[in-house]
Design an enzyme around this catalytic site. Structure first.
Site, PDB file in Angstrom:
ATOM      1  N   GLY A  43    -122.464 -26.153  27.538  1.00  0.00           N
ATOM      2  CA  GLY A  43    -121.097 -25.234  27.661  1.00  0.00           C
ATOM      3  C   GLY A  43    -120.027 -25.770  27.176  1.00  0.00           C
ATOM      4  N   ASP A 101    -116.097 -23.963  38.203  1.00  0.00           N
ATOM      5  CA  ASP A 101    -116.275 -22.687  39.094  1.00  0.00           C
ATOM      6  C   ASP A 101    -116.619 -23.347  40.624  1.00  0.00           C
ATOM      7  OD1 ASP A 101    -117.399 -20.601  39.800  1.00  0.00           O
ATOM      8  OD2 ASP A 101    -119.573 -21.087  39.607  1.00  0.00           O
ATOM      9  N   LYS A 129    -112.220 -20.795  37.612  1.00  0.00           N
ATOM     10  CA  LYS A 129    -112.580 -19.496  38.561  1.00  0.00           C
ATOM     11  C   LYS A 129    -112.119 -20.092  39.949  1.00  0.00           C
ATOM     12  CE  LYS A 129    -116.590 -17.195  37.225  1.00  0.00           C
ATOM     13  NZ  LYS A 129    -117.964 -17.134  37.290  1.00  0.00           N
ATOM     14  N   PHE A 150    -118.853 -13.020  36.594  1.00  0.00           N
ATOM     15  CA  PHE A 150    -119.891 -14.117  35.622  1.00  0.00           C
ATOM     16  C   PHE A 150    -119.446 -13.772  34.151  1.00  0.00           C
ATOM     17  CE2 PHE A 150    -123.502 -15.858  33.505  1.00  0.00           C
ATOM     18  CZ  PHE A 150    -123.445 -16.831  34.077  1.00  0.00           C
ATOM     19  N   VAL A 151    -119.188 -14.614  33.218  1.00  0.00           N
ATOM     20  CA  VAL A 151    -118.592 -14.498  31.770  1.00  0.00           C
ATOM     21  C   VAL A 151    -119.422 -15.238  30.994  1.00  0.00           C
ATOM     22  CG1 VAL A 151    -116.172 -13.864  32.620  1.00  0.00           C
ATOM     23  CG2 VAL A 151    -116.963 -16.286  32.265  1.00  0.00           C
ATOM     24  N   ASP A 157    -123.011 -19.548  28.847  1.00  0.00           N
ATOM     25  CA  ASP A 157    -124.367 -18.768  28.650  1.00  0.00           C
ATOM     26  C   ASP A 157    -124.730 -17.813  29.667  1.00  0.00           C
ATOM     27  OD1 ASP A 157    -125.113 -21.059  30.180  1.00  0.00           O
ATOM     28  OD2 ASP A 157    -126.963 -20.704  29.989  1.00  0.00           O
ATOM     29  N   ARG A 163    -123.986 -18.126  23.916  1.00  0.00           N
ATOM     30  CA  ARG A 163    -123.017 -19.287  23.919  1.00  0.00           C
ATOM     31  C   ARG A 163    -122.308 -19.066  22.675  1.00  0.00           C
ATOM     32  NH1 ARG A 163    -124.175 -23.091  27.487  1.00  0.00           N
ATOM     33  NH2 ARG A 163    -126.383 -23.419  27.909  1.00  0.00           N
TER      34      ARG A 163
HETATM   35  P1  IMP Z   1    -119.920 -25.476  39.121  1.00  0.00           P
HETATM   36  O1  IMP Z   1    -120.474 -26.812  39.437  1.00  0.00           O
HETATM   37  O2  IMP Z   1    -120.138 -24.564  40.103  1.00  0.00           O
HETATM   38  O3  IMP Z   1    -118.266 -25.748  39.038  1.00  0.00           O
HETATM   39  O4  IMP Z   1    -120.480 -25.093  37.766  1.00  0.00           O
HETATM   40  C1  IMP Z   1    -120.088 -25.500  36.417  1.00  0.00           C
HETATM   41  C2  IMP Z   1    -120.905 -24.756  35.741  1.00  0.00           C
HETATM   42  O5  IMP Z   1    -121.757 -23.651  35.791  1.00  0.00           O
HETATM   43  C3  IMP Z   1    -120.475 -24.738  34.325  1.00  0.00           C
HETATM   44  O6  IMP Z   1    -120.412 -25.808  33.556  1.00  0.00           O
HETATM   45  C4  IMP Z   1    -121.042 -23.593  33.764  1.00  0.00           C
HETATM   46  O7  IMP Z   1    -122.362 -24.028  32.872  1.00  0.00           O
HETATM   47  C5  IMP Z   1    -121.722 -22.968  34.771  1.00  0.00           C
HETATM   48  N1  IMP Z   1    -121.256 -21.587  35.094  1.00  0.00           N
HETATM   49  C6  IMP Z   1    -120.212 -21.517  36.228  1.00  0.00           C
HETATM   50  N2  IMP Z   1    -119.755 -20.321  35.939  1.00  0.00           N
HETATM   51  C7  IMP Z   1    -120.109 -19.418  34.804  1.00  0.00           C
HETATM   52  C8  IMP Z   1    -120.054 -18.165  34.563  1.00  0.00           C
HETATM   53  O8  IMP Z   1    -119.071 -17.267  34.848  1.00  0.00           O
HETATM   54  N3  IMP Z   1    -120.661 -18.109  33.235  1.00  0.00           N
HETATM   55  C9  IMP Z   1    -121.431 -19.142  32.592  1.00  0.00           C
HETATM   56  N4  IMP Z   1    -121.662 -20.160  33.279  1.00  0.00           N
HETATM   57  C10 IMP Z   1    -121.184 -20.441  34.429  1.00  0.00           C
HETATM   58 MG    MG Z   2    -122.398 -25.729  31.715  1.00  0.00          MG
END
Ligand code: IMP
Ligand code: MG
Length: 177
Positions: A43, A101, A129, A150-151, A157, A163
């Site tokens: 990403g 996230d 987020k 979700f974006v 992706d 992407r």
């Molecule tokens: P976390 O571990 O929940 O903070 O998630 C981080 C990973 O989740 C990021 O590196 C993204 O790959 C994926 N992710 C989280 N939110 C989104 C979204 O809205 N769109 C796409 N990928 C997301």
């Molecule tokens: Mg990622």
């Protein structure tokens, strides 16, 4: 599930301008020192590529692969799918990701880098987020705060697609008829 692009929430031009501002902040913070950027695959690829070309510092970068995400909900499971080649021990590290996230990914990877002896680990994300945070992680450098939607685009992706979009857009999911 069928997916279609919803609304563009951050334009290509806005991203470009903000990435330049983030790079200027990073230059000020680390100059004249060296910096190792560790980016989380896949990403962060496009963000990293644009960011490093605006850094005016002696820079090294490498990618780490972790998996924690399938579909639109985080599973919380993080396993390493690509290990680092660069030695971070004793160095200042800037961890780069597309989006912060729940915080699980960055929390885990940060712990890993500290265990490997990094002198300092800071975090740079394109998007934050905050509504979904579950782990105590804050970005030191953040491009944009986004609502709990979700974006996709600019590296982000949905099932590995979108992407390559040059902007950030929401995604509308609907059940196939
Ligand atoms: P976390 O571990 O929940 O903070 O998630 C981080 C990973 O989740 C990021 O590196 C993204 O790959 C994926 N992710 C989280 N939110 C989104 C979204 O809205 N769109 C796409 N990928 C997301
Ligand atoms: Mg990622």
């Amino acid at each position: 599930m069928e997916a279609i692009i919803g609304k563009i929430i951050i334009s290509q031009q806005q991203i470009e301008q903000r990435v330049a501002e983030l790079a200027a902040q990073i230059n000020r913070q680390y100059s004249p020192g060296e910096l190792i950027l560790i980016a989380i695959m896949n990403g962060s690829l496009i963000f990293l590529a644009d960011l490093v070309r605006r850094l005016d510092l002696p820079v090294k970068f490498d990618f780490i692969g972790v998996s924690s995400y399938t579909g639109t909900e985080s599973t919380g499971i993080v396993s390493t799918t690509k290990r680092l080649k660069i030695q971070v021990s004793g160095h200042r590290v800037l961890l780069v990701d597309d989006i912060l996230d729940t915080g699980q990914t960055l929390h885990n990877v940060r712990q890993m880098l500290i265990q490997q002896g990094a002198a300092e680990v800071k975090i740079c994300v394109l998007l934050d987020k905050p509504a979904r945070r579950r782990m105590p992680v804050q970005a030191d450098f953040c491009g944009f705060t986004v609502p709990d939607e979700f974006v996709v685009g600019y590296g982000l992706d949905y099932q590995e697609k979108y992407r390559n979009l040059p902007y950030i857009a929401t995604l509308n999911l609907r059940l196939e008829a």
